[in-house]
Design a protein around this motif. Structure first.
Motif, PDB file in Angstrom:
ATOM      1  N   ASP A 265      -1.533   3.189  -2.672  1.00  0.00           N
ATOM      2  CA  ASP A 265      -0.321   3.871  -2.044  1.00  0.00           C
ATOM      3  C   ASP A 265      -1.089   5.116  -1.496  1.00  0.00           C
ATOM      4  N   ARG A 268       1.067   8.583  -1.330  1.00  0.00           N
ATOM      5  CA  ARG A 268       0.618   9.318  -2.748  1.00  0.00           C
ATOM      6  C   ARG A 268      -0.595   9.809  -2.966  1.00  0.00           C
ATOM      7  N   THR A 340       2.444  -4.538  -5.299  1.00  0.00           N
ATOM      8  CA  THR A 340       3.611  -4.281  -4.607  1.00  0.00           C
ATOM      9  C   THR A 340       3.586  -4.991  -3.384  1.00  0.00           C
ATOM     10  N   LEU A 345       5.777  -0.478  -0.040  1.00  0.00           N
ATOM     11  CA  LEU A 345       4.929   0.601   0.275  1.00  0.00           C
ATOM     12  C   LEU A 345       5.419   1.272   1.585  1.00  0.00           C
TER      13      LEU A 345
END
Length: 489
Positions: A265, A268, A340, A345
């Motif tokens: 990710d 993040r 994911t 995302l």
């Protein structure tokens, strides 16, 4: 067309401080290539990957996926059903024994159907969950994990293995290397012997190999599959997944924005950077990624998942467990690297029940139903009838007509049965000779028959008729074959 010339620097001793330019010169802008773009030499020497051991949820999950399949592979040939090896592909006799059922080459359409179901299952799983098959149950992944475990036990941790390979040869190095390769060869040998045991009685094979009294073909194939396992799982490893497996190449055709993938990710994690455990990452202007490179060190294919989705990724989730352990130590939430989808995302949601997935599920249910019905209603008896073409018919003295037939009867059941033959389609027609035959389990017999019919019962020169074979002790075991009866014009 001449190649364009590039600008040259000013000559030494020039009066002007700026470079002199040729009025006929064409300047070409040179764009720097992105850092992640590099030339790949397919013939370059393989760089050995030193994987780091990691524990976590997904690695414990692997115990319930790969190991049952592995144990099933090794143990199935040793099981017996009705006094016979439970799974045995007897090629010389053209019989395939699977848990009490006996299949013949005539049943190959069932095998083709089963392979199609397996392919559709793989496609359905890939569309929904990416390469989880590769990461958890693929034989290459499972056997490579075993070989890596042996390597860690004999040569030590990742840093110890790196130091050992760089160190000069010594008694300790020879001992550790020998122990590793001995462990690899033992697992490879057991794998090769087990594979041959599916085609040759494994109890006999084990005794013959132990006493060095086996046949040359059994020994040759055992050696071949031993070496294949030893090379693929011990030496080639990620190269099998990267260069040899076609699945890695066409998987992108099945992926969409809702497919579950292992992904980092960046919203993040970026900007990444090292920091102390108690440091405030917001004040430092950093994301959650501390740039420890553990996700790279544990990857069996040697990729950096932070560079985005790559075809080398097998979805094994080792990087997820490694990253989660670091997040726990730093006091950050888990899931910087996680399963994911691209939609998730991007801030959206993953759509599980989408038309593509529902279509695969519907097709799979239909094919499994048809396959199960065909297996359940399969009759282990086959009969073919061929009329004698050398002599179309024989006229008898009393005006009757006889035809000669060759009947090919195959008892595909594992048990012996007595069969009774009969004919139908022509009034008062009769079989001449024996009409009862006993066949052992798996026996094939060719029978010559004569059929006699009255000429007045034959309305046309060629009359259709049927032969029927029925097992006396099992009326459901019956076979019907069609043929024709000929008479003079």
């Amino acid at each position: 067309m001449a190649a364009p010339r590039t600008a040259l620097p000013a000559a030494a001793g020039a009066d002007s401080g700026t470079p002199m330019k040729d009025p006929d010169l064409i300047e070409v802008a040179q764009e720097a290539a992105p850092a992640e773009v590099a030339e790949l030499d397919l013939y370059q020497k393989r760089e050995k990957i030193y994987t780091r051991k990691v524990e976590g949820f997904y690695q414990r999950l692997r115990l319930f996926t790969g190991w049952p399949l592995l144990l099933g592979y090794y143990l199935l040939p040793w099981l017996n059903v009705d006094g016979r090896q439970a799974v045995w592909f007897d090629l010389p006799e053209r019989e395939f024994h699977i848990f009490g059922l006996v299949f013949w080459p005539q049943d190959f359409p069932l095998l083709a159907f089963l392979l199609i179901i397996s392919a559709f299952s793989l496609f359905a799983v890939t569309v929904s969950a990416g390469r989880v098959w590769c990461g958890y149950t693929c034989p290459q992944t499972v056997w490579t994990s075993i070989f890596m475990w042996i390597e860690q036990k004999t040569e030590g941790s990742r840093n110890q293995r790196i130091k050992l390979d760089k160190a000069p040869w010594s008694a300790e190095k020879v001992g550790r290397k020998s122990a590793k390769h001995a462990g690899w060869f033992f697992v490879a040998f057991m794998t090769g012997m087990t594979f041959v045991g599916y085609f040759y009685p494994i109890r006999e094979l084990a005794v013959e190999l132990a006493s060095l009294a086996t046949g040359k073909w059994q020994a040759l194939w055992t050696l071949f599959f031993t070496l294949a396992t030893y090379v693929n799982a011990g030496w080639m490893r990620e190269q099998v997944c990267t260069f040899m497996c076609p699945y890695a190449r066409f998987q992108s055709v099945m992926f969409d924005r809702d497919t579950l993938i292992v992904s980092y990710d960046p919203a993040r994690g970026e900007p990444r950077g090292s920091r102390k455990r108690d440091a405030d990452r917001r004040e430092l202007g950093l994301g959650d990624c501390i740039d420890c490179d553990l996700c790279v060190q544990v990857c069996p294919t040697g990729i950096d998942i932070r560079d985005g989705l790559q075809y080398e990724c097998i979805g094994c989730a080792l990087c997820i467990d490694a990253c989660d352990s670091v997040m726990d130590k730093m006091g950050y939430p888990q899931g910087l690297i996680r399963y994911t989808s691209e939609n998730e995302l991007a801030g959206g949601t993953t759509h599980w029940l989408r038309p593509r997935v529902l279509g695969y599920i519907a097709m799979l249910m239909l094919m499994i139903g048809v396959f199960s019905y065909n297996v359940a209603t399969r009759i282990p008896l086959e009969m073919t009838v061929i009329r004698d073409r050398n002599q179309l018919f024989v006229e008898t003295a009393d005006g009757a007509v006889e035809n000669i037939y060759k009947l090919h009867l195959v008892n595909m059941d594992g048990n012996p049965h007595a069969f009774t033959l009969s004919i139908d389609g022509i009034e008062d027609a009769e079989l001449l000779g024996a009409v009862r035959y006993s066949l052992d389990g798996g026996e094939t017999r060719t029978i010559s028959l004569r059929v006699r019919a009255r000429r007045e019962a034959l309305a046309t020169p060629s009359t259709e008729m049927t032969f029927t074979a029925v097992a006396e002790d099992m009326p459901s075991l019956r076979a019907v074959a069609e043929s024709r009866f000929m008479r003079p014009l």
